[in-house]
Design a protein around this motif. Sequence first.
Motif, PDB file in Angstrom:
ATOM      1  N   ARG A   1     103.670  55.918 -71.265  1.00 53.01           N
ATOM      2  CA  ARG A   1     104.232  56.857 -70.289  1.00 53.01           C
ATOM      3  C   ARG A   1     104.902  56.076 -69.159  1.00 53.01           C
ATOM      4  O   ARG A   1     104.465  55.002 -68.780  1.00 53.01           O
ATOM      5  CB  ARG A   1     103.101  57.731 -69.737  1.00 53.01           C
ATOM      6  N   LYS A   2     105.976  56.650 -68.567  1.00 51.40           N
ATOM      7  CA  LYS A   2     106.751  55.927 -67.563  1.00 51.40           C
ATOM      8  C   LYS A   2     106.806  56.614 -66.198  1.00 51.40           C
ATOM      9  O   LYS A   2     107.176  55.979 -65.205  1.00 51.40           O
ATOM     10  CB  LYS A   2     108.191  55.717 -68.056  1.00 51.40           C
ATOM     11  N   ILE A   3     106.498  57.883 -66.117  1.00 54.71           N
ATOM     12  CA  ILE A   3     106.666  58.626 -64.860  1.00 54.71           C
ATOM     13  C   ILE A   3     105.311  59.146 -64.388  1.00 54.71           C
ATOM     14  O   ILE A   3     104.552  59.721 -65.179  1.00 54.71           O
ATOM     15  CB  ILE A   3     107.656  59.794 -65.046  1.00 54.71           C
ATOM     16  N   TYR A   4     105.024  58.963 -63.088  1.00 54.69           N
ATOM     17  CA  TYR A   4     103.704  59.305 -62.562  1.00 54.69           C
ATOM     18  C   TYR A   4     103.804  60.005 -61.209  1.00 54.69           C
ATOM     19  O   TYR A   4     104.663  59.681 -60.384  1.00 54.69           O
ATOM     20  CB  TYR A   4     102.854  58.036 -62.371  1.00 54.69           C
ATOM     21  N   GLU A   5     102.880  60.925 -60.997  1.00 53.47           N
ATOM     22  CA  GLU A   5     102.712  61.509 -59.667  1.00 53.47           C
ATOM     23  C   GLU A   5     101.868  60.554 -58.824  1.00 53.47           C
ATOM     24  O   GLU A   5     100.899  59.975 -59.306  1.00 53.47           O
ATOM     25  CB  GLU A   5     102.006  62.858 -59.764  1.00 53.47           C
ATOM     26  N   ILE A   6     102.241  60.389 -57.549  1.00 56.41           N
ATOM     27  CA  ILE A   6     101.494  59.541 -56.636  1.00 56.41           C
ATOM     28  C   ILE A   6     100.702  60.384 -55.632  1.00 56.41           C
ATOM     29  O   ILE A   6      99.532  60.118 -55.345  1.00 56.41           O
ATOM     30  CB  ILE A   6     102.449  58.595 -55.867  1.00 56.41           C
ATOM     31  N   TYR A   7     101.335  61.403 -55.107  1.00 57.29           N
ATOM     32  CA  TYR A   7     100.729  62.274 -54.100  1.00 57.29           C
ATOM     33  C   TYR A   7     101.581  63.525 -54.059  1.00 57.29           C
ATOM     34  O   TYR A   7     102.637  63.577 -54.687  1.00 57.29           O
ATOM     35  CB  TYR A   7     100.736  61.555 -52.736  1.00 57.29           C
TER      36      TYR A   7
ATOM     37  N   ALA B   1      99.139  52.502 -55.077  1.00 60.99           N
ATOM     38  CA  ALA B   1      99.912  53.492 -54.324  1.00 60.99           C
ATOM     39  C   ALA B   1      99.133  54.794 -54.161  1.00 60.99           C
ATOM     40  O   ALA B   1      99.127  55.401 -53.082  1.00 60.99           O
ATOM     41  CB  ALA B   1     101.242  53.757 -55.035  1.00 60.99           C
ATOM     42  N   ILE B   2      98.462  55.227 -55.218  1.00 59.71           N
ATOM     43  CA  ILE B   2      97.658  56.455 -55.145  1.00 59.71           C
ATOM     44  C   ILE B   2      96.523  56.295 -54.134  1.00 59.71           C
ATOM     45  O   ILE B   2      96.289  57.172 -53.287  1.00 59.71           O
ATOM     46  CB  ILE B   2      97.092  56.817 -56.533  1.00 59.71           C
ATOM     47  N   ASP B   3      95.826  55.159 -54.211  1.00 59.33           N
ATOM     48  CA  ASP B   3      94.715  54.906 -53.285  1.00 59.33           C
ATOM     49  C   ASP B   3      95.205  54.893 -51.839  1.00 59.33           C
ATOM     50  O   ASP B   3      94.605  55.512 -50.958  1.00 59.33           O
ATOM     51  CB  ASP B   3      94.034  53.583 -53.616  1.00 59.33           C
ATOM     52  N   ALA B   4      96.303  54.170 -51.587  1.00 59.86           N
ATOM     53  CA  ALA B   4      96.823  54.065 -50.224  1.00 59.86           C
ATOM     54  C   ALA B   4      97.275  55.426 -49.697  1.00 59.86           C
ATOM     55  O   ALA B   4      97.039  55.754 -48.525  1.00 59.86           O
ATOM     56  CB  ALA B   4      97.991  53.071 -50.189  1.00 59.86           C
ATOM     57  N   ALA B   5      97.915  56.217 -50.553  1.00 61.61           N
ATOM     58  CA  ALA B   5      98.382  57.541 -50.133  1.00 61.61           C
ATOM     59  C   ALA B   5      97.214  58.457 -49.778  1.00 61.61           C
ATOM     60  O   ALA B   5      97.264  59.187 -48.776  1.00 61.61           O
ATOM     61  CB  ALA B   5      99.234  58.166 -51.239  1.00 61.61           C
ATOM     62  N   HIS B   6      96.146  58.408 -50.570  1.00 61.70           N
ATOM     63  CA  HIS B   6      95.004  59.280 -50.294  1.00 61.70           C
ATOM     64  C   HIS B   6      94.230  58.836 -49.057  1.00 61.70           C
ATOM     65  O   HIS B   6      93.732  59.676 -48.303  1.00 61.70           O
ATOM     66  CB  HIS B   6      94.087  59.331 -51.518  1.00 61.70           C
TER      67      HIS B   6
ATOM     68  N   PRO C   1      97.800  65.006 -44.657  1.00 59.33           N
ATOM     69  CA  PRO C   1      98.679  64.948 -45.828  1.00 59.33           C
ATOM     70  C   PRO C   1     100.159  64.937 -45.457  1.00 59.33           C
ATOM     71  O   PRO C   1     100.972  64.320 -46.152  1.00 59.33           O
ATOM     72  CB  PRO C   1      98.311  66.227 -46.593  1.00 59.33           C
ATOM     73  N   ASP C   2     100.526  65.588 -44.356  1.00 56.96           N
ATOM     74  CA  ASP C   2     101.928  65.623 -43.946  1.00 56.96           C
ATOM     75  C   ASP C   2     102.421  64.268 -43.453  1.00 56.96           C
ATOM     76  O   ASP C   2     103.629  64.036 -43.372  1.00 56.96           O
ATOM     77  CB  ASP C   2     102.122  66.670 -42.842  1.00 56.96           C
ATOM     78  N   ASP C   3     101.491  63.384 -43.087  1.00 56.21           N
ATOM     79  CA  ASP C   3     101.873  62.059 -42.599  1.00 56.21           C
ATOM     80  C   ASP C   3     102.112  61.063 -43.727  1.00 56.21           C
ATOM     81  O   ASP C   3     102.601  59.953 -43.478  1.00 56.21           O
ATOM     82  CB  ASP C   3     100.793  61.494 -41.669  1.00 56.21           C
ATOM     83  N   VAL C   4     101.754  61.437 -44.945  1.00 58.37           N
ATOM     84  CA  VAL C   4     101.958  60.536 -46.085  1.00 58.37           C
ATOM     85  C   VAL C   4     103.436  60.575 -46.473  1.00 58.37           C
ATOM     86  O   VAL C   4     103.965  61.609 -46.859  1.00 58.37           O
ATOM     87  CB  VAL C   4     101.092  60.950 -47.285  1.00 58.37           C
ATOM     88  N   SER C   5     104.099  59.456 -46.350  1.00 54.99           N
ATOM     89  CA  SER C   5     105.523  59.367 -46.694  1.00 54.99           C
ATOM     90  C   SER C   5     105.758  58.144 -47.559  1.00 54.99           C
ATOM     91  O   SER C   5     105.028  57.145 -47.486  1.00 54.99           O
ATOM     92  CB  SER C   5     106.387  59.285 -45.441  1.00 54.99           C
ATOM     93  N   VAL C   6     106.795  58.205 -48.365  1.00 53.12           N
ATOM     94  CA  VAL C   6     107.113  57.077 -49.241  1.00 53.12           C
ATOM     95  C   VAL C   6     107.539  55.862 -48.417  1.00 53.12           C
ATOM     96  O   VAL C   6     107.267  54.713 -48.789  1.00 53.12           O
ATOM     97  CB  VAL C   6     108.198  57.480 -50.272  1.00 53.12           C
TER      98      VAL C   6
ATOM     99  N   ARG D   1     103.654  77.252 -56.987  1.00 58.87           N
ATOM    100  CA  ARG D   1     102.476  76.515 -57.414  1.00 58.87           C
ATOM    101  C   ARG D   1     102.000  75.590 -56.295  1.00 58.87           C
ATOM    102  O   ARG D   1     102.783  75.110 -55.483  1.00 58.87           O
ATOM    103  CB  ARG D   1     102.790  75.685 -58.665  1.00 58.87           C
ATOM    104  N   GLU D   2     100.716  75.300 -56.288  1.00 60.02           N
ATOM    105  CA  GLU D   2     100.164  74.400 -55.279  1.00 60.02           C
ATOM    106  C   GLU D   2     100.696  72.982 -55.468  1.00 60.02           C
ATOM    107  O   GLU D   2     100.955  72.269 -54.497  1.00 60.02           O
ATOM    108  CB  GLU D   2      98.634  74.402 -55.357  1.00 60.02           C
ATOM    109  N   ASN D   3     100.852  72.577 -56.737  1.00 63.74           N
ATOM    110  CA  ASN D   3     101.333  71.235 -57.050  1.00 63.74           C
ATOM    111  C   ASN D   3     102.835  71.276 -57.311  1.00 63.74           C
ATOM    112  O   ASN D   3     103.290  71.975 -58.217  1.00 63.74           O
ATOM    113  CB  ASN D   3     100.590  70.697 -58.280  1.00 63.74           C
ATOM    114  N   ARG D   4     103.599  70.505 -56.554  1.00 64.75           N
ATOM    115  CA  ARG D   4     105.051  70.500 -56.712  1.00 64.75           C
ATOM    116  C   ARG D   4     105.510  69.632 -57.885  1.00 64.75           C
ATOM    117  O   ARG D   4     106.626  69.772 -58.364  1.00 64.75           O
ATOM    118  CB  ARG D   4     105.717  70.002 -55.426  1.00 64.75           C
ATOM    119  N   PHE D   5     104.650  68.721 -58.358  1.00 63.70           N
ATOM    120  CA  PHE D   5     104.987  67.822 -59.459  1.00 63.70           C
ATOM    121  C   PHE D   5     104.833  68.543 -60.791  1.00 63.70           C
ATOM    122  O   PHE D   5     103.826  69.207 -61.038  1.00 63.70           O
ATOM    123  CB  PHE D   5     104.071  66.600 -59.425  1.00 63.70           C
TER     124      PHE D   5
END
Length: 261
Positions: A48-54, A75-80, A88-93, A241-245
């Motif tokens: 697989r090549k594409i992943y959700e991070i947050y 990246a997932i750990d740092a975002a959470h 959650p609104d402060d999490v940015s790429v 939906r709650e999840n945008r991904f």
Amino acid sequence: MPYSPYDWNESIQQRNEFIEDRLKDGSPVIALTYGEGLLLFSMRQTQRKIYEIYDRLMMSAIGNHSDIEQIRVGAIDAAHVEGFQRSPDDVSVQRLISFNISPAIKRVYSDPFAQPVVFRGVFAELGKTEDRDTMIVVSYDGEFRNSPRMAVVAGTAYAEDRMSAYLKTETESGTANLAVALRASLYAWGIGMKHLQTDDRADADYSESGEPAADISSVVSKHLSDRWTPEAAVLERNTSRENRFRMLTERDLAETVSKYQ
């Protein structure tokens, strides 16, 4: 024996050559903003090549799968952690790359005794409007760049240049919907694959879009017949939906792919 600056520079050059050689066969990745969201597209054989991070964040990359997985988990750990400690609104790429991913990759890259990270990836963040979507390309040396409206990752710089040139032409007046974004992304993927092995800047047989359409179509058709699988995911701007991904299904991709089968 002391380790001189010359030795360090030479080791960095050898490291670059080693990494670039292993990246050159990677399946290109395209990130593209459109009216209702943000698209990530590629083709794969197995992994697989594409992943959700947050929420509102996703990524894709080329390189060693173990390196990609390590960066994905980091990246997932740092975002959470960011979302828990702040909101959650402060999490940015931008913050994720600037303060976590990029420094970690740079530390490994600058250490001549460490195993190099074979990685080039794109991180995408969905904004409230198209012009606020953010796409950042991160390379194996930790350097990164923002890419408005679209981003590409491929195994060679020339392949990326050809893909970008095509997408800039196609998206000049915006990308109306997902169907248009998918068609442009698949064609750009074919351009990237065509130019991975050769630097054919001297070729004169180009259409207005910069590529002979028959050549690109044959590249895409061949990979589909060789059981390469299109993979795409979206971050949806106006979903209930709650999840945008959302990973796109075979049915979602059928119309786009049918032209090449």
